[in-house]
Design a protein around this motif. Sequence first.
Motif, PDB file in Angstrom:
ATOM      1  N   GLY A 140     -40.677  40.097 -69.937  1.00 51.47           N
ATOM      2  CA  GLY A 140     -41.257  38.792 -70.260  1.00 51.47           C
ATOM      3  C   GLY A 140     -40.801  38.230 -71.597  1.00 51.47           C
ATOM      4  O   GLY A 140     -41.149  37.096 -71.950  1.00 51.47           O
ATOM      5  N   SER A 166     -41.220  29.696 -66.609  1.00 54.77           N
ATOM      6  CA  SER A 166     -41.669  30.785 -65.749  1.00 54.77           C
ATOM      7  C   SER A 166     -42.231  30.171 -64.485  1.00 54.77           C
ATOM      8  O   SER A 166     -43.029  29.238 -64.547  1.00 54.77           O
ATOM      9  CB  SER A 166     -42.789  31.585 -66.432  1.00 54.77           C
ATOM     10  N   ASP A 208     -40.035  32.220 -74.394  1.00 56.69           N
ATOM     11  CA  ASP A 208     -40.061  33.168 -73.277  1.00 56.69           C
ATOM     12  C   ASP A 208     -41.426  33.854 -73.177  1.00 56.69           C
ATOM     13  O   ASP A 208     -42.081  33.832 -72.128  1.00 56.69           O
ATOM     14  CB  ASP A 208     -38.947  34.210 -73.476  1.00 56.69           C
ATOM     15  N   ALA A 209     -41.862  34.452 -74.266  1.00 58.54           N
ATOM     16  CA  ALA A 209     -43.143  35.162 -74.237  1.00 58.54           C
ATOM     17  C   ALA A 209     -44.281  34.216 -73.855  1.00 58.54           C
ATOM     18  O   ALA A 209     -45.162  34.561 -73.055  1.00 58.54           O
ATOM     19  CB  ALA A 209     -43.428  35.807 -75.594  1.00 58.54           C
ATOM     20  N   SER A 257     -44.126  31.373 -72.112  1.00 61.75           N
ATOM     21  CA  SER A 257     -44.114  30.858 -70.732  1.00 61.75           C
ATOM     22  C   SER A 257     -44.805  31.865 -69.815  1.00 61.75           C
ATOM     23  O   SER A 257     -45.604  31.489 -68.949  1.00 61.75           O
ATOM     24  CB  SER A 257     -42.683  30.542 -70.269  1.00 61.75           C
ATOM     25  N   THR A 258     -44.534  33.128 -70.027  1.00 63.35           N
ATOM     26  CA  THR A 258     -45.202  34.165 -69.231  1.00 63.35           C
ATOM     27  C   THR A 258     -46.705  34.185 -69.541  1.00 63.35           C
ATOM     28  O   THR A 258     -47.541  34.242 -68.637  1.00 63.35           O
ATOM     29  CB  THR A 258     -44.567  35.536 -69.549  1.00 63.35           C
TER      30      THR A 258
END
Length: 295
Positions: free
Chosen positions: A138, A205, A248-249, A251-252
Amino acid sequence: MGTRVFVELWQDDPQQAQVLMQRVMDEMERINQLMSPYIDTAELARINREAADHPVSVSTELFKLIQKSNYYSQVSGGAFDITFASLGHRFDYRNRVRPDEAQQKAAAALIDYRQLKLNAAEQTIAFAKPGMRIDLGGIAKGYAVDNAVAILQQAGVNNAVVTAGGDSRLIGDHRGRPWMLGIKHPRGEEHVITVPLSNAAISTSGDYERYFDADGVRFHHIIDPAQGDSARELLSVSILANQSIDADALSTTVFVLGPEKGMKLVNSLAGISAILIDRTGKVSYSNDLIDPTMH
Ligand code: ADP
Ligand code: MG
Ligand code: MG
């Protein structure tokens, strides 16, 4: 990393461009060899094998990434949690395998980032319970994209886009105009939203890349740690940030939190924006993206 990497860069010297492309690919592969749970020699795989038995010393790089992951666990009340991997391969969308309820319950008891014992002085990690596993899926692609961008910037590149799966970061603009990034319709091929961006990161995501449908529900790769099951409140989450690691982190994280709690978190963080698509197809935007003159 089980994904496609795409690099576009503007460079006068084509040979130098080739060299830079190769450097980026080498960096992606280096991170893969370090952080893959599937490669026996990867540091992460070794942690998963040994950390329940004794504290395992960890490279500075991996230690920092785990700390960053735990930061996002803390701000999200555990929605982001790298110990989701304790569910193991019992959750295998490729083979339409999902855990039964008993397995899910057993694994859910092992999903808890607070059971990761990080010793910053010794730079070690230990698992409080046997059976725990971690996975950086993630956040690692965002981290890899940031490293690729750093390589290009250090080489003097002023205009580029680097994408790994759903994670993109842009250097500069696209010949005097913003780069145009598309957000896909979660149930179709076309782009429903186009976002103009320069010098920024965007991560999406969704529940439509890795999944299978069974019994009228979708089993996919973003896990709600509280349920030990796929998160199902949203179909797509795009996060804008300065760095890919955060996009990134988050969106998860926001995918797991759902629309209300997710948007609340985004609106509380400086420099972070979000575009969400919920189960009814409704699109919503974080406060900073809403034009006040439209109301
Ligand atoms: P993608 O892999 O398509 O970039 P994401 O960035 O949303 O999508 O990451 C999904 C990946 O994150 C999963 O494949 C898994 O490795 C990991 N993951 C799933 N659920 C969680 C969670 N609750 N917390 C942290 N990581 C997770
Ligand atoms: Mg992510
Ligand atoms: Mg990602």
